[in-house]
Design a protein around this motif. Structure first.
Motif, PDB file in Angstrom:
ATOM      1  N   SER A   1      42.631 -27.872 -52.054  1.00 24.66           N
ATOM      2  CA  SER A   1      42.080 -26.867 -51.133  1.00 24.66           C
ATOM      3  C   SER A   1      40.603 -27.141 -50.873  1.00 24.66           C
ATOM      4  O   SER A   1      40.053 -26.680 -49.874  1.00 24.66           O
ATOM      5  CB  SER A   1      42.263 -25.456 -51.702  1.00 24.66           C
ATOM      6  OG  SER A   1      41.647 -25.348 -52.973  1.00 24.66           O
ATOM      7  N   GLY A   2      39.946 -27.880 -51.746  1.00 27.18           N
ATOM      8  CA  GLY A   2      38.578 -28.318 -51.485  1.00 27.18           C
ATOM      9  C   GLY A   2      38.560 -29.312 -50.339  1.00 27.18           C
ATOM     10  O   GLY A   2      39.500 -30.092 -50.160  1.00 27.18           O
ATOM     11  N   SER A   3      37.504 -29.301 -49.543  1.00 24.96           N
ATOM     12  CA  SER A   3      37.443 -30.139 -48.355  1.00 24.96           C
ATOM     13  C   SER A   3      37.468 -31.629 -48.700  1.00 24.96           C
ATOM     14  O   SER A   3      37.146 -32.029 -49.824  1.00 24.96           O
ATOM     15  CB  SER A   3      36.172 -29.833 -47.562  1.00 24.96           C
ATOM     16  OG  SER A   3      35.032 -30.273 -48.272  1.00 24.96           O
ATOM     17  N   VAL A   4      37.837 -32.432 -47.710  1.00 24.71           N
ATOM     18  CA  VAL A   4      37.821 -33.877 -47.890  1.00 24.71           C
ATOM     19  C   VAL A   4      36.417 -34.356 -48.280  1.00 24.71           C
ATOM     20  O   VAL A   4      36.263 -35.239 -49.121  1.00 24.71           O
ATOM     21  CB  VAL A   4      38.317 -34.586 -46.613  1.00 24.71           C
ATOM     22  CG1 VAL A   4      37.963 -36.071 -46.639  1.00 24.71           C
ATOM     23  CG2 VAL A   4      39.826 -34.405 -46.469  1.00 24.71           C
ATOM     24  N   ALA A   5      35.393 -33.757 -47.671  1.00 28.39           N
ATOM     25  CA  ALA A   5      34.017 -34.133 -48.021  1.00 28.39           C
ATOM     26  C   ALA A   5      33.738 -33.877 -49.502  1.00 28.39           C
ATOM     27  O   ALA A   5      33.132 -34.711 -50.187  1.00 28.39           O
ATOM     28  CB  ALA A   5      33.023 -33.361 -47.154  1.00 28.39           C
ATOM     29  N   ALA A   6      34.205 -32.732 -50.003  1.00 24.48           N
ATOM     30  CA  ALA A   6      34.008 -32.419 -51.420  1.00 24.48           C
ATOM     31  C   ALA A   6      34.809 -33.363 -52.305  1.00 24.48           C
ATOM     32  O   ALA A   6      34.328 -33.817 -53.351  1.00 24.48           O
ATOM     33  CB  ALA A   6      34.413 -30.968 -51.693  1.00 24.48           C
ATOM     34  N   GLN A   7      36.032 -33.680 -51.893  1.00 22.45           N
ATOM     35  CA  GLN A   7      36.858 -34.605 -52.664  1.00 22.45           C
ATOM     36  C   GLN A   7      36.205 -35.979 -52.751  1.00 22.45           C
ATOM     37  O   GLN A   7      36.169 -36.607 -53.811  1.00 22.45           O
ATOM     38  CB  GLN A   7      38.228 -34.747 -52.013  1.00 22.45           C
ATOM     39  CG  GLN A   7      39.073 -33.493 -52.010  1.00 22.45           C
ATOM     40  CD  GLN A   7      40.344 -33.682 -51.215  1.00 22.45           C
ATOM     41  OE1 GLN A   7      40.889 -34.781 -51.126  1.00 22.45           O
ATOM     42  NE2 GLN A   7      40.838 -32.617 -50.604  1.00 22.45           N
ATOM     43  N   ARG A   8      35.689 -36.448 -51.607  1.00 21.57           N
ATOM     44  CA  ARG A   8      35.065 -37.772 -51.583  1.00 21.57           C
ATOM     45  C   ARG A   8      33.849 -37.802 -52.515  1.00 21.57           C
ATOM     46  O   ARG A   8      33.658 -38.758 -53.278  1.00 21.57           O
ATOM     47  CB  ARG A   8      34.675 -38.120 -50.142  1.00 21.57           C
ATOM     48  CG  ARG A   8      34.151 -39.540 -49.978  1.00 21.57           C
ATOM     49  CD  ARG A   8      33.951 -39.897 -48.518  1.00 21.57           C
ATOM     50  NE  ARG A   8      35.225 -40.015 -47.819  1.00 21.57           N
ATOM     51  CZ  ARG A   8      35.648 -39.186 -46.879  1.00 21.57           C
ATOM     52  NH1 ARG A   8      34.897 -38.162 -46.503  1.00 21.57           N
ATOM     53  NH2 ARG A   8      36.815 -39.369 -46.292  1.00 21.57           N
ATOM     54  N   ALA A   9      33.050 -36.751 -52.470  1.00 22.10           N
ATOM     55  CA  ALA A   9      31.880 -36.675 -53.349  1.00 22.10           C
ATOM     56  C   ALA A   9      32.309 -36.588 -54.812  1.00 22.10           C
ATOM     57  O   ALA A   9      31.698 -37.215 -55.688  1.00 22.10           O
ATOM     58  CB  ALA A   9      31.023 -35.466 -52.971  1.00 22.10           C
ATOM     59  N   TRP A  10      33.354 -35.832 -55.070  1.00 20.99           N
ATOM     60  CA  TRP A  10      33.850 -35.630 -56.430  1.00 20.99           C
ATOM     61  C   TRP A  10      34.284 -36.949 -57.056  1.00 20.99           C
ATOM     62  O   TRP A  10      33.842 -37.323 -58.151  1.00 20.99           O
ATOM     63  CB  TRP A  10      35.020 -34.649 -56.381  1.00 20.99           C
ATOM     64  CG  TRP A  10      35.570 -34.223 -57.693  1.00 20.99           C
ATOM     65  CD1 TRP A  10      36.495 -34.882 -58.451  1.00 20.99           C
ATOM     66  CD2 TRP A  10      35.250 -33.027 -58.412  1.00 20.99           C
ATOM     67  NE1 TRP A  10      36.796 -34.175 -59.587  1.00 20.99           N
ATOM     68  CE2 TRP A  10      36.041 -33.030 -59.587  1.00 20.99           C
ATOM     69  CE3 TRP A  10      34.392 -31.951 -58.163  1.00 20.99           C
ATOM     70  CZ2 TRP A  10      35.978 -31.994 -60.519  1.00 20.99           C
ATOM     71  CZ3 TRP A  10      34.330 -30.926 -59.094  1.00 20.99           C
ATOM     72  CH2 TRP A  10      35.115 -30.946 -60.261  1.00 20.99           C
TER      73      TRP A  10
END
Length: 239
Positions: free
Chosen positions: A131-140
Motif C-alpha cells: 500500500s506504500g507508494s512505488v516511490a517509497a518502495q524504491r527508497a526502502w
C-alpha cells in the motif's frame, strides 16, 4: 515447519511481512507528519505533489482546500492508518528524501534479505506489492542495511498502479503486467484478506505470521503459513 513451493515469481508485502509494522508506525509516520507542511507549501508546483493534493481535495469533496486543510486531512488519515493513495504518494516523497539523507534506515527482519538473495540466485523473479507508494518502495529497498536490494526486484506495485490489495482484480492486473501465469505467482503477506484476494485470482499464497505483528493473532485463514522467510523454499516451476 518448512514449506517447499513451486513458483516462477514471488510477490512481497512489506509491513508485517518483510518488515516490522511498528517501524512504519513509530518512525516513518511521525517523520512524514513533521514534514507535510513544508512539502505542501514549498513544493506545491511539482506535478507529483499537485496530483496528490488534487486527489485529497477530490476524496474530501473540498476543491478549494488550502495547504493547511490538506495537511490536517493527511494527518487524520495517518491517525486512521488509512490506505489512501494520495497520502501514500506524499509519504513516499518525504521518506525518499529521508532515506537519501540518511535520516532514515529501513527495517528488514533478519531472515528476509538472505532469502531474497537465494530466491533471486535460483532464478525466481521478485516483485513488491504494498500500500506504500512505488516511490517509497524504491527508497526502502535501495536503502536497505547491507546494500541496495533494487537489483533483485523485477517490479514494484502499489494501490495506484495495481489497485486495492483486497480485490482479486488487482492481482490479475499484476499477473498480466509481469507476464507470469497466475498459478506460478506466490504472494507473501500477513493479512488474510489480501491472501484471499490473491488466491481468488489464481495465485499461490503463504501467510507470514510473525509474533508481535498486528495480524498475528488473526491467523492466515486456511492459507499455508510460515513464521520466517527461511522456512520457505521456492523452486521454479520448471525446476
Amino acid at each position: 515447519m518448512s514449506l517447499r513451493l513451486r513458483a516462477d515469481a514471488v510477490v512481497l508485502d512489506i509491513e508485517g511481512t518483510t518488515s516490522a509494522t511498528r517501524f512504519v508506525v513509530d518512525v516513518l509516520y511521525p517523520y512524514s507528519r513533521a514534514r507535510f507542511a513544508a512539502l505542501l507549501t514549498e513544493r506545491a508546483g511539482e506535478p507529483e505533489v499537485a496530483r496528490a493534493v488534487a486527489r485529497v481535495r477530490e476524496v474530501t469533496g473540498e476543491p478549494d482546500a488550502d495547504a493547511v486543510r490538506v495537511e490536517k486531512t493527511l494527518n487524520a488519515w495517518l491517525d486512521e492508518d488509512r490506505k489512501e493513495t494520495a497520502l501514500k504518494t506524499l509519504q513516499g516523497l518525504v521518506w525518499r528524501e529521508g532515506f537519501a539523507r540518511g535520516d532514515l534506515v529501513p527495517h528488514f527482519y533478519d531472515d528476509v534479505v538472505p532469502a531474497l538473495r537465494d530466491w533471486h540466485a535460483a532464478g525466481v523473479r521478485l516483485y513488491v506489492y504494498s500500500s506504500g507508494s512505488v516511490a517509497a518502495q524504491r527508497a526502502w529497498f535501495s536503502s536497505a542495511p547491507g546494500g541496495d536490494l533494487l537489483p533483485l526486484l523485477s517490479g514494484l506495485y502499489d494501490t495506484e498502479n495495481a489497485g486495492p490489495k483486497q480485490q482479486p482484480e488487482s492481482y490479475r492486473r499484476i499477473a498480466s503486467a509481469t507476464g507470469v501465469a497466475p498459478g506460478r505467482l506466490l504472494f507473501l503477506s500477513d493479512r488474510a484478506g489480501e491472501l484471499d484476494a490473491a488466491r481468488a485470482a489464481g495465485w499461490r499464497t503463504v501467510g507470514v505470521r510473525r509474533p508481535g505483528e498486528p495480524y498475528f493473532a488473526r491467523g492466515a485463514g486456511d492459507h499455508a503459513e510460515a513464521g520466517t522467510f527461511d522456512a520457505i523454499t521456492v523452486v521454479r516451476s520448471g525446476g
